[in-house]
Design an enzyme around this catalytic site. Structure first.
Site, short mmCIF file in Angstrom:
data_model
loop_
_atom_site.label_atom_id
_atom_site.label_comp_id
_atom_site.label_asym_id
_atom_site.label_seq_id
_atom_site.Cartn_x
_atom_site.Cartn_y
_atom_site.Cartn_z
N GLU A 1 1.01 -1.07 -0.06
CA GLU A 1 -0.01 -0.16 -0.05
C GLU A 1 0.93 1.15 0.10
O GLU A 1 1.98 1.34 0.32
CB GLU A 1 -0.96 0.01 1.25
CG GLU A 1 -0.07 -0.08 2.59
CD GLU A 1 -0.86 0.86 3.74
OE1 GLU A 1 -1.19 1.91 3.24
OE2 GLU A 1 -1.10 0.51 4.64
N LYS B 1 -5.41 10.65 0.61
CA LYS B 1 -5.62 9.49 1.31
C LYS B 1 -6.80 8.73 0.68
O LYS B 1 -7.81 9.20 0.85
CB LYS B 1 -5.71 9.55 2.95
CG LYS B 1 -5.94 8.22 3.70
CD LYS B 1 -5.97 8.49 5.31
CE LYS B 1 -6.75 7.24 5.78
NZ LYS B 1 -6.98 7.58 7.27
N VAL C 1 -5.56 0.32 3.09
CA VAL C 1 -5.72 -1.06 2.74
C VAL C 1 -6.63 -1.38 1.73
O VAL C 1 -6.74 -2.09 0.78
CB VAL C 1 -5.78 -1.57 4.00
CG1 VAL C 1 -6.23 -3.22 3.80
CG2 VAL C 1 -4.44 -1.67 4.76
N ASP D 1 -17.12 5.44 13.63
CA ASP D 1 -16.03 5.27 12.78
C ASP D 1 -15.16 3.93 12.87
O ASP D 1 -14.54 3.42 13.65
CB ASP D 1 -14.96 6.21 13.52
CG ASP D 1 -13.42 6.62 12.81
OD1 ASP D 1 -13.44 5.87 11.68
OD2 ASP D 1 -12.92 7.66 13.06
N SER E 1 -13.15 1.40 9.97
CA SER E 1 -12.37 1.73 8.82
C SER E 1 -13.00 1.14 7.73
O SER E 1 -13.44 -0.03 7.65
CB SER E 1 -11.06 1.16 8.88
OG SER E 1 -10.27 1.15 7.83
N ALA E 2 -12.89 1.62 6.44
CA ALA E 2 -13.48 0.96 4.97
C ALA E 2 -12.54 -0.42 4.97
O ALA E 2 -12.83 -1.18 4.04
CB ALA E 2 -13.58 1.82 4.06
N ASP E 3 -11.31 -0.34 5.65
CA ASP E 3 -10.55 -1.79 5.45
C ASP E 3 -11.39 -2.86 5.71
O ASP E 3 -11.34 -3.95 5.14
CB ASP E 3 -9.38 -1.60 6.20
CG ASP E 3 -8.39 -0.53 5.94
OD1 ASP E 3 -8.71 0.19 4.77
OD2 ASP E 3 -7.38 -0.05 6.69
N LYS F 1 -3.80 -2.17 15.59
CA LYS F 1 -3.26 -1.20 16.81
C LYS F 1 -4.10 -1.06 18.09
O LYS F 1 -5.46 -0.82 17.69
CB LYS F 1 -3.07 0.14 16.13
CG LYS F 1 -1.51 0.47 15.51
CD LYS F 1 -1.32 1.81 15.77
CE LYS F 1 -0.11 1.93 14.78
NZ LYS F 1 -0.72 1.70 13.13
N1 PSU Z 1 -2.07 1.90 10.56
C1 PSU Z 1 -0.76 2.18 10.26
N2 PSU Z 1 0.02 2.88 9.42
C2 PSU Z 1 -1.00 3.48 8.47
C3 PSU Z 1 -2.39 3.07 8.53
C4 PSU Z 1 -3.04 2.28 9.46
O1 PSU Z 1 0.13 1.70 11.41
O2 PSU Z 1 -0.34 3.96 7.58
C5 PSU Z 1 -3.32 3.53 7.29
C6 PSU Z 1 -3.49 2.25 6.32
O3 PSU Z 1 -3.47 2.74 4.96
C7 PSU Z 1 -4.82 1.97 6.52
C8 PSU Z 1 -5.35 3.29 7.09
O4 PSU Z 1 -5.58 1.25 5.57
O5 PSU Z 1 -4.49 4.01 7.65
C9 PSU Z 1 -6.52 3.12 7.65
O6 PSU Z 1 -7.16 4.60 8.03
P1 PSU Z 1 -8.52 4.85 8.51
O7 PSU Z 1 -8.43 4.30 9.70
O8 PSU Z 1 -9.17 6.18 8.35
O9 PSU Z 1 -9.66 3.84 7.84
MN MN Z 2 -12.23 6.30 10.02
#
Ligand code: PSU
Ligand code: MN
Length: 335
Positions: free
Chosen positions: A54, A115, A135, A167, A169-171, A188
């Site tokens: 990624e 992003k 992701v 909130d 994540s879309a992941d 995390k």
């Molecule tokens: N966790 C990390 N480093 C990162 C990310 C997550 O330790 O760079 C990034 C990844 O690209 C992940 C994204 O897909 O953050 C998730 O963001 P959000 O929580 O806004 O969905």
């Molecule tokens: Mn989010």
């Protein structure tokens, strides 16, 4: 579907040998918006192992120049293990699967990159923007290209207080709808790990910890205290799991969680304290949505005087090694 794909690739490889690349480019969906790097499409056509990577980690996850050196080191590890790296990113509104060293450099220095998750793709493309794919964004592009294994540091999850903020994540939803194996160091502890695992179950995502432990890892520490639904002992077993998912034709993905090596987990408690402080500050400052994860990452790095960044880099290197071995084992099954 699995054997269909293998047949498609065999035919494509034969055509390629005779210098006919049209079928192969159709297979890789080189349709103008998605550009597959020739080294990547060639490897895919020949059933050689490819590992997707990624780029939000480059544009939003780490400061320059650590982002660039890490991106390059990870690609080098993938190559050393015998696979082809395919870093995914957006350049001028086109999704690249596989970046040249100049393109990596450009993204690493860019201060205006978006992003890019699933929801951002239409906008980024319509405006011709550059961006780091998360992701979820990377899964979409890598799957379209025919890649089965994708290595990252950490996936997004359900945020703490996510039951109120929603909130999530879309992941996680992407893992539920796109059949690719994501190799990460777990989730995390800035996130709600218990709810993240529940949500993954709802989405039908097969989750397995790599190694002998049944504990789901928490990125900076090898154990989160939450039980992983499954574990695989080695790359061969991981490849079996992925092959099973592909054979079933399930449209959902797979999450392989690789615990951080013990020698790099030492700063775990210090990082945990920094996370608590960063979360409190984000709350006070009203930082939300897509800005939250990058804010916390940067703050924790500051508070630990670079220790979290060092641990982050070490675990990504380890994930790249493991992910590449899995991709190699999987490609042997497809020969
Ligand atoms: N966790 C990390 N480093 C990162 C990310 C997550 O330790 O760079 C990034 C990844 O690209 C992940 C994204 O897909 O953050 C998730 O963001 P959000 O929580 O806004 O969905
Ligand atoms: Mn989010």
């Amino acid at each position: 579907r699995y054997s269909e794909l293998r047949l498609l690739k065999e035919v494509s490889a034969q055509l390629l040998k005779r210098g006919i690349s049209t079928f192969h480019s159709r297979l890789c969906k080189n349709d103008g918006l998605f550009l597959v790097h020739p080294a990547v499409s060639q490897a895919l056509a020949e059933n050689r192992p490819v590992v997707a990577l990624e780029s939000t980690i480059i544009t939003h996850g780490m400061p320059y120049p650590h982002n660039l050196s890490t991106a390059k080191a990870v690609e080098a590890i993938v190559r050393t293990e015998g696979a082809i790296p395919a870093t995914v990113g957006l350049l001028q509104g086109r999704v690249h699967v596989g970046l040249s060293s100049e393109e990596l450099d450009y993204l690493a220095r860019s201060k205006t990159s978006l992003k890019v998750s699933r929801r951002d793709l239409p906008y980024a493309i319509s405006k011709g923007l550059c961006g780091g794919t998360t992701v979820s964004g990377t899964m979409i592009a890598a799957h379209r290209a025919g890649i089965h294994v994708f290595v990252t540091g950490g996936v997004g999850g359900v945020h703490r207080d996510g039951e109120n903020s929603m909130d999530i994540s879309a992941d996680l939803t992407e893992l539920g709808r796109t059949p690719i194996a994501v190799v990460s160091a777990g989730v995390k502890s800035i996130l709600d790990i218990g709810r993240t695992l529940e949500y993954l179950e709802t989405q039908g995502v097969c989750v397995a910890t790599f190694g002998s432990s049944m504990n789901f890892p928490a990125f900076f520490s090898p154990e989160s205290g939450f039980t992983s639904p499954y574990h695989v002992n080695n790359a061969e077993e991981a490849a079996d799991l992925i092959a099973g998912n592909l054979s079933l034709g399930l449209q959902s993905g797979l999450l392989l969680a690789v615990p951080i090596p013990k020698e790099h987990a030492a700063a775990g408690q210090q990082i945990e304290n920094a996370i608590q402080a960063a979360l409190a500050e984000a709350n006070v400052k009203g930082i939300r949505g897509r800005d939250l994860t990058p804010f916390i990452l940067q703050k924790v790095n500051e508070l630990t005087r670079g220790k979290s960044l060092q641990a982050n880099i070490a675990l990504i290197h380890n994930n790249a090694r493991v992910g590449s071995q899995v991709a190699c084992a999987l490609s042997k099954r497809m020969q």
